[in-house]
Design an enzyme around this catalytic site. Structure first.
Site, PDB file in Angstrom:
ATOM      1  CG  ASN A 149      -0.092  -1.285   7.960  1.00 23.01           C
ATOM      2  OD1 ASN A 149       0.964  -1.899   8.041  1.00 23.01           O
ATOM      3  ND2 ASN A 149      -1.025  -1.367   8.879  1.00 23.01           N
ATOM      4  NE  ARG A 208      -2.547  -1.851   3.113  1.00 21.55           N
ATOM      5  CZ  ARG A 208      -2.956  -1.870   4.381  1.00 21.55           C
ATOM      6  NH1 ARG A 208      -3.908  -1.040   4.762  1.00 21.55           N
ATOM      7  NH2 ARG A 208      -2.428  -2.698   5.242  1.00 21.55           N
TER       8      ARG A 208
END
Ligand code: UD1
Ligand code: CA
Length: 461
Positions: free
Chosen positions: A228, A14
């Protein structure tokens, strides 16, 4: 002996990037480096880093500093730890701390206190946890309703509605008895929604074997924070940035506006100094008291004494002594020493030079590879011509020199004490003490010349 295994094999899809996620920077340092430093300050020196995605990037960064192992395919955190089996077998009598390379705020205090609990309670596993407001995305700590002891860790994707309400989460850092961990690794399965080997399943395995397992709740809730995606990375940077600023506020440093202010963790600033907007203080910079730094400065690896004022200055690997005033729009390049009471004004570049006490370099000047004495005055537009395309040479300028505007000093060249140079002079040879150097053609005046030109020009227009 106690070991640490740092998991840094993940890609971080991501992030939409080609570098391993633990190499993303928080306050200018890779997250992996934060984790390594926390281990070092907790006196853990036996470290093994699990690399995977773009492993060569991590190798290049570590440059042999610590042992590494390669996880050639990403099959989960349990699988990552399996790669460090040989490393752990060397010291299987001790304890192993497993850490995530993408959770930079683990601290040495938490590491030490959780180890204390681990040893005092004779635990097989001690999970480091924190209570947070927004637990989304983290593994939840499920405790036994009667004993309140740790029961299992359930991943977000595998959790029930009720479990998702739990606010105590897994930081991804744990102490294991090394021999027990080696045993659990052999019993992990891929029996979960992501078909991965979850390291967290070892909690369940240990409990089933009747071993002691507990959770240590860290006082520092940031220990769990990980990145993340890019948004998460920005949040980590904001947390780290504000934590450093708060520490300086407590120490008596003044900030009226922290917009764009970034201060590295190792920077030291004394009380009474004011930091203005848009200022980045980096590396091992040390700043004394009663300075005003900013707005819009980048100061990297510099020593700055008391009472210095810097406005829109970039300075690298240099020393600036007490009471110096610099700016706006000045570049101080590595290897420079600006001595006390110096004034440097707009559009000046100083490189690898010493500027003596009380000297003024007010505007539009380049001083490179030079040793300048005390109370020298530089006229506007002075250039030390230090490079002939092949070698760099030095200029020496004695105390009390008065350099006329647009003087070129062709290095190597030496001006003695209190030398004057006439405006526009190009100095190609040494000048003795107290002399004037002048290098000028005679000005010729041609009367009426422009009248003829002017007529033509006006006709054309
Ligand atoms: C993990 C924990 C979760 C915890 C969270 C804290 C598991 C199953 N879950 O989840 O309970 O709340 O960390 O941040 O352990 N890595 C490898 N190889 C792999 C997979 C991961 O080296 O095959 C590394 C990653 O680079 C990362 C760390 O392990 O540094 C954690 O992996 P990640 O995939 O981010 O785990 P989470 O889903 O966040
Ligand atoms: Ca993570």
């Amino acid at each position: 002996m106690n070991n640490a295994v740092i998991l840094a094999g993940g890609q971080g899809k991501r992030m939409k990037s080609d570098i391993p996620k633990p190499m993303f920077k928080v306050l200018g340092e890779p997250m992996l480096e934060w984790v390594i430093k926390a281990c070092e300050s907790a006196d853990l020196s036996s470290l093994c880093i699990v690399k995977g995605f773009m492993a060569e990037y991590i190798d290049e960064y570590l440059n042999g500093r610590y042992e590494t192992v390669l996880q050639s395919e990403r099959l989960g955190t349990g699988h990552a730890v399996m790669q460090a089996r040989e490393f752990m077998e060397k010291n299987s009598g001790g304890n192993t701390l497993v850490l995530c390379g993408d959770a930079p705020f683990i601290d040495s205090d938490t590491i030490k206190k959780s180890l204390e609990m681990h040893i005092n309670e004779d635990n097989s596993i001690t999970v480091i946890t924190a209570q947070i407001e927004h637990p989304h995305g983290y593994g939840r700590i499920v405790r036994n309703k009667d004993t309140n002891r740790l029961n299992s860790i359930v991943e977000e994707k595998d959790a029930t509605e009720a479990q998702r309400e739990i606010k105590e989460v897994n930081s991804g850092a744990y102490w294991f008895k090394t021999a027990d961990l080696l045993e659990y690794l052999g019993e992990l399965t891929q029996n979960n929604s992501q078909h991965e080997y979850y390291l967290t399943d070892s909690v369940f395995i240990a409990i089933n074997k009747g071993r002691n397992v507990n959770a240590y709740i860290s006082e520092n809730e940031n220990v769990v924070l990980g990145a993340n995606d890019r948004k998460g990375l920005l949040e980590l940077n904001t947390v780290a940035r504000m934590a450093v600023i708060e520490k300086h506020l407590e120490n008596g440093v003044e900030f009226t506006c922290t917009d764009g202010v970034v201060i590295g963790r190792d920077v030291k600033i004394e009380a009474g100094t004011e930091i203005l907007a848009g200022t980045q203080l980096l590396g091992n910079t040390v700043i004394g008291k009663d300075c005003v730094i900013g707005p819009n400065c980048i100061i990297d690896d510099c020593v700055i004494e008391d009472g210095v004022q810097l406005n829109t200055v970039q300075a690298y690997k240099s020393q600036i002594d007490a009471g110096v005033k610099i700016g706006p729009w000045v570049h101080i390049r590595p290897g420079s020493h600006i001595k006390s009471g110096v004034k440097i004004g707009d559009f000046v570049e100083i490189k690898n030079s010493t500027i003596g006490e009380g000297t003024a370099v007010a505007h539009l000047t380049y001083v490179g590879d030079s040793d300048v004495g005390k109370k020298v005055n530089f006229g506007c537009g002075t250039v030390t011509v230090n490079y002939d395309g092949i070698v760099k040479s030095r200029c020496e300028i004695g105390d009390n020199c008065f350099i006329g505007c647009n003087t070129n000093l062709i290095a190597p060249v030496k001006l003695g004490k209190a030398v004057y140079t006439a405006a526009g002079t190009t100095i190609t040879k040494d000048v003795p003490d107290y002399a004037l150097a002048i290098d000028r053609g005679t000005v010729q005046i041609k009367e009426g010349y422009s009248l003829r030109k002017l007529k033509k020009r006006l006709e054309k227009a």
